[in-house]
Design an enzyme around this catalytic site. Sequence first.
Site, PDB file in Angstrom:
ATOM      1  N   CYS A 138       0.834  -1.203   0.000  1.00 23.61           N
ATOM      2  CA  CYS A 138       0.000   0.000   0.000  1.00 23.61           C
ATOM      3  C   CYS A 138       0.872   1.257   0.000  1.00 23.61           C
ATOM      4  O   CYS A 138       1.466   1.589  -1.023  1.00 23.61           O
ATOM      5  CB  CYS A 138      -0.979  -0.025   1.172  1.00 23.61           C
ATOM      6  SG  CYS A 138      -2.338   1.160   0.980  1.00 23.61           S
ATOM      7  N   HIS A 168      -3.493  -5.142   0.555  1.00 19.40           N
ATOM      8  CA  HIS A 168      -3.005  -5.580   1.856  1.00 19.40           C
ATOM      9  C   HIS A 168      -3.079  -7.105   1.968  1.00 19.40           C
ATOM     10  O   HIS A 168      -4.047  -7.646   2.510  1.00 19.40           O
ATOM     11  CB  HIS A 168      -3.837  -4.930   2.972  1.00 19.40           C
ATOM     12  CG  HIS A 168      -3.500  -3.497   3.214  1.00 19.40           C
ATOM     13  ND1 HIS A 168      -2.585  -3.084   4.157  1.00 19.40           N
ATOM     14  CD2 HIS A 168      -3.946  -2.370   2.601  1.00 19.40           C
ATOM     15  CE1 HIS A 168      -2.486  -1.776   4.139  1.00 19.40           C
ATOM     16  NE2 HIS A 168      -3.302  -1.305   3.195  1.00 19.40           N
ATOM     17  N   GLU A 210      -1.626  -9.000   3.964  1.00 18.48           N
ATOM     18  CA  GLU A 210      -1.605  -9.456   5.359  1.00 18.48           C
ATOM     19  C   GLU A 210      -2.996  -9.534   5.970  1.00 18.48           C
ATOM     20  O   GLU A 210      -3.204 -10.188   7.007  1.00 18.48           O
ATOM     21  CB  GLU A 210      -0.719  -8.524   6.201  1.00 18.48           C
ATOM     22  CG  GLU A 210      -1.348  -7.225   6.654  1.00 18.48           C
ATOM     23  CD  GLU A 210      -1.437  -6.156   5.575  1.00 18.48           C
ATOM     24  OE1 GLU A 210      -1.944  -5.058   5.862  1.00 18.48           O
ATOM     25  OE2 GLU A 210      -1.005  -6.414   4.427  1.00 18.48           O
TER      26      GLU A 210
END
Length: 241
Positions: free
Chosen positions: A112, A216, A218
């Site tokens: 990001c 993202h 994660e």
Amino acid sequence: MAAPVIGISAYAEEARWGREWAMPAVLLPDAYARAVAAAGAVPVVLPPVAGVHAALDRLDGLVLAGGGDVDPARYGAAPHERTGGVLAARDDAELALLEAALAAGTPVLGICRGMQLLNVARGGTLHQHLPDVLGDTAAAAHLERPGVFGDHPVRLDPASRLAALHGATRVTVAAYHHQAVADLGHGLVPAAWADDGTVEALEAPEEPGVLAVQWHPEMRADPVLFRWLAEAAAKRAAERG
């Protein structure tokens, strides 16, 4: 062989904990550290302070995490009225970390803000507010509502490393951003796009250890990029002995 050690750049924010404590803190969403650990590496949090780039001598990989906007002055622009979360100390620290990592051949994964920082570091520019570019309706796919990651599909370049890693040319990703890549930085090429044309990933063809995504990974069950980084970091560690 010891597990590779991967540094993750962190936020600097006012935080509260317990009943009484409220003060400036170094923060990192737990999902980053857990994703790095799940990939078989040891995560180390890197605070946004001067001199932190000296830690690169002891790291095998680097994650540039998400967060507030990069200062538009870094790419020669005046700030948009919606540009926010700018922190000069973090920009300074992460740009130094990135420069040191690239010079040393340390694998880098930008996430990001991390992708945007990579682009700016290479002389590129950013769209400061996607609704101005796409309109409010289309831009909502990238920033559905405050504090909530939205899902949207992205198209991967079939010839990209990213597509090879995913074994697919279309994936659904978790996103939360109001800025995006405009002019590409030197040595970078787009590797993925949203359906509205927004650049969603960058690769450096001459640098196989550099990969950055606007989304993202994660925040969803998407370990592919962290496994790539951990494997590249392990190789780097072996080369360094």
